[in-house]
Design a protein around this motif. Structure first.
Motif, PDB file in Angstrom:
ATOM      1  N   GLY A 182       0.778  -1.237   0.000  1.00 35.35           N
ATOM      2  CA  GLY A 182       0.000   0.000   0.000  1.00 35.35           C
ATOM      3  C   GLY A 182       0.811   1.288   0.000  1.00 35.35           C
ATOM      4  N   PRO A 183       1.614   1.550   1.046  1.00 35.07           N
ATOM      5  CA  PRO A 183       2.331   2.828   1.129  1.00 35.07           C
ATOM      6  C   PRO A 183       3.246   3.095  -0.060  1.00 35.07           C
ATOM      7  CG  PRO A 183       2.310   1.766   3.262  1.00 35.07           C
ATOM      8  CD  PRO A 183       1.753   0.773   2.295  1.00 35.07           C
ATOM      9  N   MET A 184       4.128   2.161  -0.412  1.00 38.30           N
ATOM     10  CA  MET A 184       5.047   2.390  -1.525  1.00 38.30           C
ATOM     11  C   MET A 184       4.310   2.521  -2.846  1.00 38.30           C
ATOM     12  SD  MET A 184       8.562   0.228  -0.915  1.00 38.30           S
ATOM     13  CE  MET A 184       9.197   0.857  -2.474  1.00 38.30           C
ATOM     14  N   GLN A 185       3.290   1.712  -3.051  1.00 41.19           N
ATOM     15  CA  GLN A 185       2.519   1.795  -4.285  1.00 41.19           C
ATOM     16  C   GLN A 185       1.804   3.139  -4.385  1.00 41.19           C
ATOM     17  OE1 GLN A 185       0.025  -1.674  -4.109  1.00 41.19           O
ATOM     18  NE2 GLN A 185       1.621  -3.041  -4.887  1.00 41.19           N
ATOM     19  N   ASN A 186       1.239   3.583  -3.273  1.00 42.30           N
ATOM     20  CA  ASN A 186       0.543   4.877  -3.276  1.00 42.30           C
ATOM     21  C   ASN A 186       1.501   6.028  -3.540  1.00 42.30           C
ATOM     22  OD1 ASN A 186      -1.852   3.565  -2.688  1.00 42.30           O
ATOM     23  ND2 ASN A 186      -1.715   3.930  -0.480  1.00 42.30           N
ATOM     24  N   LEU A 187       2.676   5.974  -2.920  1.00 46.98           N
ATOM     25  CA  LEU A 187       3.672   7.024  -3.128  1.00 46.98           C
ATOM     26  C   LEU A 187       4.096   7.073  -4.592  1.00 46.98           C
ATOM     27  CD1 LEU A 187       5.831   6.441   0.082  1.00 46.98           C
ATOM     28  CD2 LEU A 187       4.524   8.518  -0.431  1.00 46.98           C
ATOM     29  N   ALA A 188       4.290   5.893  -5.192  1.00 43.72           N
ATOM     30  CA  ALA A 188       4.683   5.843  -6.603  1.00 43.72           C
ATOM     31  C   ALA A 188       3.585   6.410  -7.502  1.00 43.72           C
ATOM     32  CB  ALA A 188       5.016   4.410  -6.992  1.00 43.72           C
ATOM     33  N   GLN A 189       2.349   6.037  -7.237  1.00 39.54           N
ATOM     34  CA  GLN A 189       1.231   6.504  -8.046  1.00 39.54           C
ATOM     35  C   GLN A 189       1.026   8.012  -7.922  1.00 39.54           C
ATOM     36  OE1 GLN A 189      -2.036   4.068  -6.704  1.00 39.54           O
ATOM     37  NE2 GLN A 189      -1.236   2.209  -7.691  1.00 39.54           N
ATOM     38  N   ASP A 190       1.365   8.547  -6.755  1.00 40.77           N
ATOM     39  CA  ASP A 190       1.213   9.990  -6.529  1.00 40.77           C
ATOM     40  C   ASP A 190       2.438  10.787  -6.969  1.00 40.77           C
ATOM     41  OD1 ASP A 190      -1.241   9.421  -5.413  1.00 40.77           O
ATOM     42  OD2 ASP A 190      -0.544   9.516  -3.328  1.00 40.77           O
ATOM     43  N   GLY A 191       3.427  10.102  -7.541  1.00 40.27           N
ATOM     44  CA  GLY A 191       4.638  10.785  -7.973  1.00 40.27           C
ATOM     45  C   GLY A 191       5.502  11.253  -6.825  1.00 40.27           C
ATOM     46  N   GLN A 192       5.420  10.549  -5.694  1.00 45.45           N
ATOM     47  CA  GLN A 192       6.141  10.956  -4.485  1.00 45.45           C
ATOM     48  C   GLN A 192       7.233   9.963  -4.079  1.00 45.45           C
ATOM     49  OE1 GLN A 192       6.073  13.797  -2.686  1.00 45.45           O
ATOM     50  NE2 GLN A 192       4.747  14.602  -4.315  1.00 45.45           N
ATOM     51  N   LEU A 193       7.648   9.092  -5.004  1.00 48.41           N
ATOM     52  CA  LEU A 193       8.691   8.112  -4.706  1.00 48.41           C
ATOM     53  C   LEU A 193       9.825   8.259  -5.711  1.00 48.41           C
ATOM     54  CD1 LEU A 193       9.606   5.648  -3.009  1.00 48.41           C
ATOM     55  CD2 LEU A 193       8.443   4.192  -4.693  1.00 48.41           C
ATOM     56  N   SER A 194      10.971   8.699  -5.231  1.00 48.21           N
ATOM     57  CA  SER A 194      12.149   8.815  -6.079  1.00 48.21           C
ATOM     58  C   SER A 194      12.920   7.497  -6.082  1.00 48.21           C
ATOM     59  CB  SER A 194      13.076   9.937  -5.575  1.00 48.21           C
ATOM     60  OG  SER A 194      12.430  11.189  -5.635  1.00 48.21           O
TER      61      SER A 194
END
Length: 255
Positions: A208-220
């Motif tokens: 959940g958390p990592m996938q959501n961050l990636a989808q929101d453009g918040q994971l470098s």
């Protein structure tokens, strides 16, 4: 800056040893792999650790509670009960060890540490070592300005890769790095806001958390082209132990 280490898993794929002690306490060269990870961070000036304990976590607590004693000259007056540490060679680490539950998932363990995480923090797994440049990783994270950064690695491949066109092979690569793909190697840098992505103890950080961050453009993604190794199986442990014993351990970046 705090360094959070996930150290509570059951280690079922290396159960030959993890049934006796938590996987982060399995040794390389007479020291727990957890110690090796902490030494890597310490080499970059990061010495404030939060260890998220679970399975047999008392063994981690006992090890570090006694660590100073094991690395010191001491004086004991048995008559008066007076005890003094005369000098020691222990690292200048501050270590907070939290009991996060036997079966809590990775995200839930991280959420348990929320009271201690009010600024940017590092996060990694207690079973993986690397020669990643942590100072460069931090600089990358701040330059990108996203909520989280993950270190992507290409571990040594285990199988040859065949390029196929119909029934004909057009190319072959012997054990390509990462089997030609990038995977998460841990060594995250996170802002406290990532904790809002965690719903409860059953939340798996990698889903959940990592996938959501990636989808929101918040994971470098910080690509690391150097060494990375995880102690996932007995074969991995033997490999890492061999590197250490032959003085060829790439993750030993400290003097």
């Amino acid at each position: 800056m705090k360094v959070v280490i996930l150290a509570g898993g059951l280690g079922t794929r290396i159960s030959e040893e993890s049934h006796l002690r938590p996987k982060p306490m399995l040794e390389i060269g007479g020291k727990p792999i957890l110690w090796h990870i902490m030494k890597s961070y310490s080499a970059h000036g990061l010495t404030d650790f939060v260890i998220l304990c679970g399975h047999k976590g008392h063994m981690i607590k006992e090890y570090f509670t006694n660590y100073l004693l094991y690395n010191a000259d001491v004086s004991v007056n048995l008559g008066s009960g007076e005890f003094n540490i005369l000098n020691h060679s222990a690292e200048p680490w501050r270590i907070t060890m939290l009991s996060t539950g036997e079966l809590t998932q990775t995200g839930g363990r991280l959420a348990y540490a929320r009271p201690y995480l009010d600024e940017t923090f590092c996060l990694t797994y207690g079973d993986g070592v690397s020669d990643v440049d942590l100072t460069s990783l931090l600089g990358f994270h701040f330059a990108e300005g996203r909520q989280a950064t993950v270190t992507a690695v290409q571990p040594t491949g285990r199988y040859g890769s065949i390029e196929v066109d119909g029934s004909a092979a057009t190319g072959f690569v012997e054990k390509p790095a990462g089997d030609n793909s990038w995977v998460s190697g841990g060594f995250f840098v996170c802002e406290p806001s990532v904790l809002d992505q965690i719903d409860g103890p059953d939340t798996i950080w990698e889903k959940g958390p990592m996938q959501n961050l990636a989808q929101d453009g918040q994971l470098s993604v910080y690509k690391h082209h150097g060494f990375w190794g995880a102690m996932d199986t007995l074969r991995d442990k033997t490999y890492l132990e061999g590197l250490w014993n032959s003085d060829q351990a790439p993750w030993k970046t400290w003097s």
